[in-house]
Design a protein around this motif. Structure first.
Motif, PDB file in Angstrom:
ATOM      1  N   SER A   1       0.876  -1.157   0.000  1.00 54.88           N
ATOM      2  CA  SER A   1       0.000   0.000   0.000  1.00 54.88           C
ATOM      3  C   SER A   1       0.918   1.213   0.000  1.00 54.88           C
ATOM      4  O   SER A   1       2.125   1.070  -0.092  1.00 54.88           O
ATOM      5  CB  SER A   1      -0.887  -0.002   1.240  1.00 54.88           C
ATOM      6  OG  SER A   1      -0.092   0.002   2.402  1.00 54.88           O
ATOM      7  N   LEU A   2       0.345   2.399   0.117  1.00 58.11           N
ATOM      8  CA  LEU A   2       1.181   3.597   0.115  1.00 58.11           C
ATOM      9  C   LEU A   2       1.151   4.264   1.473  1.00 58.11           C
ATOM     10  O   LEU A   2       0.094   4.449   2.061  1.00 58.11           O
ATOM     11  CB  LEU A   2       0.664   4.589  -0.939  1.00 58.11           C
ATOM     12  CG  LEU A   2       1.352   5.967  -0.922  1.00 58.11           C
ATOM     13  CD1 LEU A   2       2.773   5.869  -1.439  1.00 58.11           C
ATOM     14  CD2 LEU A   2       0.558   6.969  -1.734  1.00 58.11           C
ATOM     15  N   SER A   3       2.323   4.617   1.963  1.00 57.60           N
ATOM     16  CA  SER A   3       2.425   5.467   3.136  1.00 57.60           C
ATOM     17  C   SER A   3       3.448   6.520   2.754  1.00 57.60           C
ATOM     18  O   SER A   3       4.533   6.200   2.282  1.00 57.60           O
ATOM     19  CB  SER A   3       2.905   4.657   4.340  1.00 57.60           C
ATOM     20  OG  SER A   3       3.125   5.527   5.431  1.00 57.60           O
ATOM     21  N   ILE A   4       3.083   7.781   2.914  1.00 57.52           N
ATOM     22  CA  ILE A   4       4.010   8.831   2.466  1.00 57.52           C
ATOM     23  C   ILE A   4       3.978  10.002   3.444  1.00 57.52           C
ATOM     24  O   ILE A   4       2.919  10.376   3.949  1.00 57.52           O
ATOM     25  CB  ILE A   4       3.669   9.267   1.010  1.00 57.52           C
ATOM     26  CG1 ILE A   4       4.605  10.365   0.515  1.00 57.52           C
ATOM     27  CG2 ILE A   4       2.227   9.692   0.858  1.00 57.52           C
ATOM     28  CD1 ILE A   4       4.514  10.601  -1.003  1.00 57.52           C
ATOM     29  N   GLU A   5       5.147  10.522   3.735  1.00 57.20           N
ATOM     30  CA  GLU A   5       5.241  11.693   4.617  1.00 57.20           C
ATOM     31  C   GLU A   5       6.460  12.496   4.222  1.00 57.20           C
ATOM     32  O   GLU A   5       7.409  11.959   3.645  1.00 57.20           O
ATOM     33  CB  GLU A   5       5.375  11.255   6.085  1.00 57.20           C
ATOM     34  CG  GLU A   5       6.606  10.410   6.343  1.00 57.20           C
ATOM     35  CD  GLU A   5       7.155  10.481   7.763  1.00 57.20           C
ATOM     36  OE1 GLU A   5       7.059  11.548   8.393  1.00 57.20           O
ATOM     37  OE2 GLU A   5       7.716   9.477   8.219  1.00 57.20           O
ATOM     38  N   GLN A   6       6.421  13.788   4.527  1.00 53.28           N
ATOM     39  CA  GLN A   6       7.590  14.636   4.259  1.00 53.28           C
ATOM     40  C   GLN A   6       8.333  14.853   5.567  1.00 53.28           C
ATOM     41  O   GLN A   6       7.738  15.221   6.575  1.00 53.28           O
ATOM     42  CB  GLN A   6       7.167  15.977   3.661  1.00 53.28           C
ATOM     43  CG  GLN A   6       8.368  16.806   3.203  1.00 53.28           C
ATOM     44  CD  GLN A   6       7.996  17.936   2.264  1.00 53.28           C
ATOM     45  OE1 GLN A   6       6.881  18.450   2.302  1.00 53.28           O
ATOM     46  NE2 GLN A   6       8.929  18.343   1.423  1.00 53.28           N
ATOM     47  N   THR A   7       9.643  14.615   5.532  1.00 54.84           N
ATOM     48  CA  THR A   7      10.430  14.775   6.756  1.00 54.84           C
ATOM     49  C   THR A   7      10.851  16.228   6.906  1.00 54.84           C
ATOM     50  O   THR A   7      10.692  17.033   5.991  1.00 54.84           O
ATOM     51  CB  THR A   7      11.694  13.894   6.728  1.00 54.84           C
ATOM     52  OG1 THR A   7      12.507  14.315   5.628  1.00 54.84           O
ATOM     53  CG2 THR A   7      11.348  12.425   6.550  1.00 54.84           C
ATOM     54  N   GLU A   8      11.426  16.528   8.057  1.00 56.48           N
ATOM     55  CA  GLU A   8      11.782  17.911   8.338  1.00 56.48           C
ATOM     56  C   GLU A   8      12.805  18.458   7.349  1.00 56.48           C
ATOM     57  O   GLU A   8      12.816  19.629   7.036  1.00 56.48           O
ATOM     58  CB  GLU A   8      12.314  18.010   9.770  1.00 56.48           C
ATOM     59  CG  GLU A   8      12.107  19.377  10.361  1.00 56.48           C
ATOM     60  CD  GLU A   8      12.197  19.362  11.877  1.00 56.48           C
ATOM     61  OE1 GLU A   8      11.194  18.974  12.497  1.00 56.48           O
ATOM     62  OE2 GLU A   8      13.255  19.728  12.418  1.00 56.48           O
ATOM     63  N   ASP A   9      13.687  17.602   6.811  1.00 61.69           N
ATOM     64  CA  ASP A   9      14.699  18.106   5.881  1.00 61.69           C
ATOM     65  C   ASP A   9      14.168  18.206   4.444  1.00 61.69           C
ATOM     66  O   ASP A   9      14.898  18.605   3.549  1.00 61.69           O
ATOM     67  CB  ASP A   9      16.000  17.286   5.965  1.00 61.69           C
ATOM     68  CG  ASP A   9      16.006  16.093   5.028  1.00 61.69           C
ATOM     69  OD1 ASP A   9      14.943  15.441   4.917  1.00 61.69           O
ATOM     70  OD2 ASP A   9      17.052  15.815   4.415  1.00 61.69           O
TER      71      ASP A   9
END
Lengths: 389, 89
Positions: free
Chosen positions: A267-275
């Motif tokens: 499945s898809l899991s996506i997040e933007q990190t602090e950098d």
């Protein structure tokens, strides 16, 4: 026996380090024994989603509520920035009526734990995340979802524990346990023997193997999660986003029809990190202890990423990686003492929920060891459920 | 010299790498997990060898004894569209 400790923790991952820190806070002499290096297993090969909405309704959700509350002040207590993004929200775009019905049903049960998780329209979802494709049926939304840097969190626990006197022995393999009069009294390693009144098995995906060394047959097995990281880009998204299939794969796998998706648990899991980099996951594969990345899984995940975020087409991926999650047959971790072997505690089997559940796990296991019982009932996670009386 | 930047992608200084070794890192991956060195756009192609040498020097070993970082795909940055093509699985 060369040296004596109050507690020996086997495993320097997210659980072992959390347990060690909490024990050190209670003035216990703690030794952490780690086969490779701190955070070298699943803790260093994962995203940092800390949300309610991916938790199994019931006891796991109730435990998550306790744990996530601890994140609010965790960085401050550890004296380290853990890049905790408070209330960035968790969003799960839904593709069709079938997914909508399955998620709605799970959400009803999840809400019984008193958490704010709800189904929202496609327009509302796109207003929250403007980069999200308009071609969706609706979404699940949890405003309180957060994210954290799992490496910084694990190192944070380890460093805080060390400052309070805990010792870490890395590149050291446990070869067996000392057992006297039916009680565990220490640990044998390839670097010598160590005595302790209590031993905690925080071995993650290896916890089943470690238990075998103590003569215990516990069903914790590795489940591979593959991930991808992109080049850093400007602010792209706020929430952590999992496609609805993430919860379907997790809670109702029989409803998934695509054979590749079933085999890879994709499945898809996506997040933007602090950098600025995006972390894209995830699969749930049974492949033994193999940690290689496969072209097939990477392709499946990236296709799903483009399905929901078409603007990512020209963003480059820079690295793939994978981690082994400790899978248990009922989806619940094993927490607490093993009756068959006094002095032997389990703190493993969280599968993909380890980062989010690490604060509460460390706290309650330390309370159990030091105070005789935890301040929160853990009977649903009793490791003895898998052991014949 | 402590202010010398070793990993340019992530702006990690020599001193930070030295600190990581003294905190327990014995491999390039160990330094990486503690400092983010080698985690940027070039994935350690520029700084990996330098990190290896610093770990060796600080831990009194030869560079050959220091485990280099674990290689993973892709070798070079690749656009998501190249993988994602059209159609979803």
């Amino acid at each position: 026996m060369r040296e004596t400790y109050d507690v020996i923790v086997v495993g320097g991952g997210i659980m072992g380090c959390s347990v060690a820190w909490q024990l050190a806070k209670k003035n216990k002499r703690v030794l952490v024994i780690e086969r490779r290096d701190v955070a070298s297993g699943a803790a260093g090969a994962t995203d940092g989603v800390v949300g309610y909405h991916t938790k199994k309704p019931g006891p796991q959700m109730d435990l998550a509520v306790q744990s996530i509350a601890m994140f609010e002040t965790l960085g401050e207590q550890l004296g380290q920035d853990i890049e905790y993004g408070l209330r960035c929200g968790g969003l799960q775009p839904v593709e069709d009526k079938m997914q909508w019905d399955i998620l709605s049903e799970i959400v009803e049960k999840q809400r019984e734990s008193g958490v704010d998780i709800r189904m929202i329209s496609a327009d509302e979802a796109c207003a929250l995340e403007p980069q999200l494709s308009r071609d969706i049926y609706g979404a699940l939304y949890s405003p309180t979802g957060g994210k954290v840097n799992p490496l910084r969190l694990t190192m944070g626990y380890a460093n805080a524990a060390r400052r309070l006197g805990a010792q870490f022995l890395t590149e050291t393999t446990v070869t067996g346990f000392a057992i006297e009069n039916g009680r565990v009294t220490g640990v044998h390693t390839d670097k010598g023997d160590f005595a302790a009144d209590v031993v905690v098995n925080a071995g993650g995906a290896w916890a089943g193997k470690i238990a075998t060394l103590a003569g215990l047959d516990l069903p914790i097995t590795p489940r591979k999660g593959q991930l991808i990281v992109t080049e850093p880009i400007g602010p792209f998204m706020t929430a952590t986003v999992q496609c609805a299939r993430y919860n379907v794969v997790k809670f109702k796998p029989e409803a998934v029809t695509d054979p590749t998706a079933i085999r890879l648990g994709a499945s898809l899991s996506i997040e933007q990190t602090e950098d600025g980099g995006l972390i894209i996951g995830g699969t749930r594969e049974f492949a033994g202890y193999d940690v290689d990345n496969t072209f097939e899984a990477i392709e499946v995940m990236l296709r799903r990423a483009l399905r929901f975020f078409p603007a990512l087409r020209d963003v480059s991926i820079i690295r793939c990686f994978s981690g082994l999650r400790p899978y248990t047959p009922d989806g619940l971790p094993l927490l607490g003492p093993v009756h068959a072997l006094p002095g032997f505690y389990m703190a493993a089997g969280h599968e993909g929920d380890g980062i989010a559940l690490s604060p509460i796990t460390g706290k309650l296991i330390a309370e159990w060891i030091v105070d005789g019982k935890p301040s929160y009932d853990l009977s649903d996670f009793d490791p003895n459920r898998f052991l014949k009386a | 010299m402590e202010d010398i930047i070793i990993c340019r992608c992530q702006e990690v200084t020599e001193q930070e790498i030295i600190d990581a070794v003294h905190e327990g890192a014995t491999t390039v991956d160990g330094v990486k997990r503690r400092t983010r060195a080698c985690m940027g756009l070039c994935q350690g192609k520029t700084c990996g060898r330098l990190v290896e040498r610093i770990v060796a020097r600080e831990s009194g070993r030869s560079a050959a004894e220091v485990t280099p970082q674990h290689s993973r795909m892709p070798v070079r940055p690749v656009k998501i569209g190249t993988f994602g093509g059209d159609g979803d699985a």
